[in-house]
Design a protein around this motif. Sequence first.
Motif, short mmCIF file in Angstrom:
data_model
loop_
_atom_site.label_atom_id
_atom_site.label_comp_id
_atom_site.label_asym_id
_atom_site.label_seq_id
_atom_site.Cartn_x
_atom_site.Cartn_y
_atom_site.Cartn_z
N HIS A 152 0.81 -1.22 0.00
CA HIS A 152 0.00 0.00 0.00
C HIS A 152 0.85 1.28 0.00
O HIS A 152 0.45 2.31 0.54
N ARG A 190 0.71 3.84 -6.98
CA ARG A 190 0.05 3.41 -5.75
C ARG A 190 -0.02 1.89 -5.77
O ARG A 190 -0.49 1.30 -6.74
N GLY A 192 -1.29 -1.70 -4.20
CA GLY A 192 -2.40 -2.27 -3.45
C GLY A 192 -3.71 -1.56 -3.71
O GLY A 192 -3.75 -0.42 -4.17
N HIS A 193 -4.80 -2.28 -3.45
CA HIS A 193 -6.14 -1.71 -3.57
C HIS A 193 -7.00 -2.29 -2.45
O HIS A 193 -7.23 -3.50 -2.40
N GLU A 194 -7.44 -1.41 -1.54
CA GLU A 194 -8.20 -1.84 -0.37
C GLU A 194 -7.45 -2.97 0.34
O GLU A 194 -6.31 -2.76 0.78
N GLN A 195 -8.00 -4.18 0.42
CA GLN A 195 -7.31 -5.26 1.13
C GLN A 195 -6.44 -6.13 0.22
O GLN A 195 -5.87 -7.11 0.67
N PRO A 197 -3.15 -6.59 -1.90
CA PRO A 197 -1.84 -5.99 -2.15
C PRO A 197 -1.34 -6.18 -3.57
O PRO A 197 -0.37 -5.50 -3.98
#
Length: 568
Positions: A152, A190, A192-195, A197
């Motif tokens: 993240h 960026r 990762g996205h939310e939960q 990785p």
Amino acid sequence: MIRLTDKGLMIRSKTTVAEFEGIRLVSLKDAVTGEEFLDRSLAEGVPGFQLYHQNGKASPLGTHPLASQVHYTLLTERIAEIVLNDWECDLSVRVSVDEENGDILLEPSAWTMQGGVAGLGMSLAGVRQDLQVVAPFQQGARAPLNHPQMAHKVADWPANWEAGFLVLAGRESGFTAQAWDERFIYKGVRLGHEQNPQVVTLVTYAHGPLEMNRCVGNLCWRLSAYRGDWTIPVRRYRDWYWRAYRLEEAARLRPDWLEEIKLTISWCPTNLALLDELARRINPRQVFIHLPNWRPYKYDQDYPTYVADEAGRAFLLKARAMGYHVAPHTNTCQMSPDHPFFFQARDFCTRSPLDMRWGGWSWLPVKGWGSFGPPQSYSLMPARKDWNILVNVHLAWSPWRRQLTRQVADLIRDLGLDAIFVDVSQWIHNSDNSLLENLTYAEGSLKLIRELVDLAPGFCVSGEGRNEISTQFLSLTQFHLYNFAHVHAIDGQDVSWVEECTEPVNELLFKGLARGIGYHYGQGANRRHMIEATLKQGAIPTLIFQTDDPVSELDGAECRYLLERALS
């Protein structure tokens, strides 16, 4: 070659095969071996694109159950367009193939009726778990996407993402995403996205101001597979970078003595006995000294006034006579709000394009203090000199650059300087007033450093951090390590991970331009980890004294080790 499929587009080059379904990139393969780099099972729920807003909101695109319509147009066998008509905005992706090198080129743009558009992200979702990120994050880092120090991560170009590429590397193959951009477009990555990785999002930012901005785009991302180790795609980027910015010419501006330097001293005190004692151990002509406290003012106060006090003058004159190369500390972009020049500069200071806060610095005597910007109140901004409050001035504003170059020219004549240190040179960023005098902040930064270099033949400009803008004309730079490890080390947190995550990416990219100064802090094992990681990054062995008696420290274990490394 590009062809339409039942679900979207298939793009094939001599190196890479990519497949879009709807607006999502769902497959990325090596065109020769067929090796797949994306795992669809790890990409569920991740939008292909996101629109970023000034207020911090991120709108997923292509996910609305009714108002997400995708159209494909094949213009030629190697050029196509994907268009999304979405609830939040309209989106176009120009897709093409670079026949010469096999790169797949993706150029997304978005436009909308709403204001406050800050950026556009394109997701590479479902990256295989065995692939590691290799990227120019603070000199270079390597770790899996799910590593605690990588997961993240948000890094913006060029302050923390120091060149516009990253590599997803396996044992003997992988893929790379690169932006061959010489138009100073702010960009970012960026992870990762939310939960999840296993996502890499490539972001194109809009120049500030953002309140009325309704569109973003015109940055091309290059995707390609490679075989071999991670250095292969990095060398490709280096080749482009050196050609695009004519860096062979820039390299010739370096001082003749740069490659002779074997030892550096950072944060050196004005101790005359130290010069004599050090000269017994190493030739002064092989030593570069960064000198922070040489003015009649406290450190980080009364910028931009650069004159030597009695102790600073005595140290500089003696050091130069002995052959040492000494760089007095100045500041690239920051000024004290109680300085007389602030009245002229205040309308040309930078503010965040997101929340309009003034940029700058402060240092409060509070353990764990982490908000390093200046106070935003009329009462405290000019009043608390003891907090070292500084504000950022936009480097495209030429009167600011003239302040620094005029004073450095005087110092060269008065003290025989062959070097200067410009702090905060790495902090190149977007701002609410992104364009001043027809230049971005990045272009202003490049212009300032070049103007300093031009003050004398072979004049050495040194600074903080190393990125693909400032490094074009900096000769020596302090090496911040990955994730600002020095901050954690100072706070006593374990930084043993820094050696594990360190990869000398920037040394490959910038070798021949800027050499490194160590930046190691903390105590005990932390300090040793910092020293070894900095040396792994290719920095010159560096002494940073920890007491008020640097002469005695020369006989300590740390100094003896670093001197041995310097002379080996």
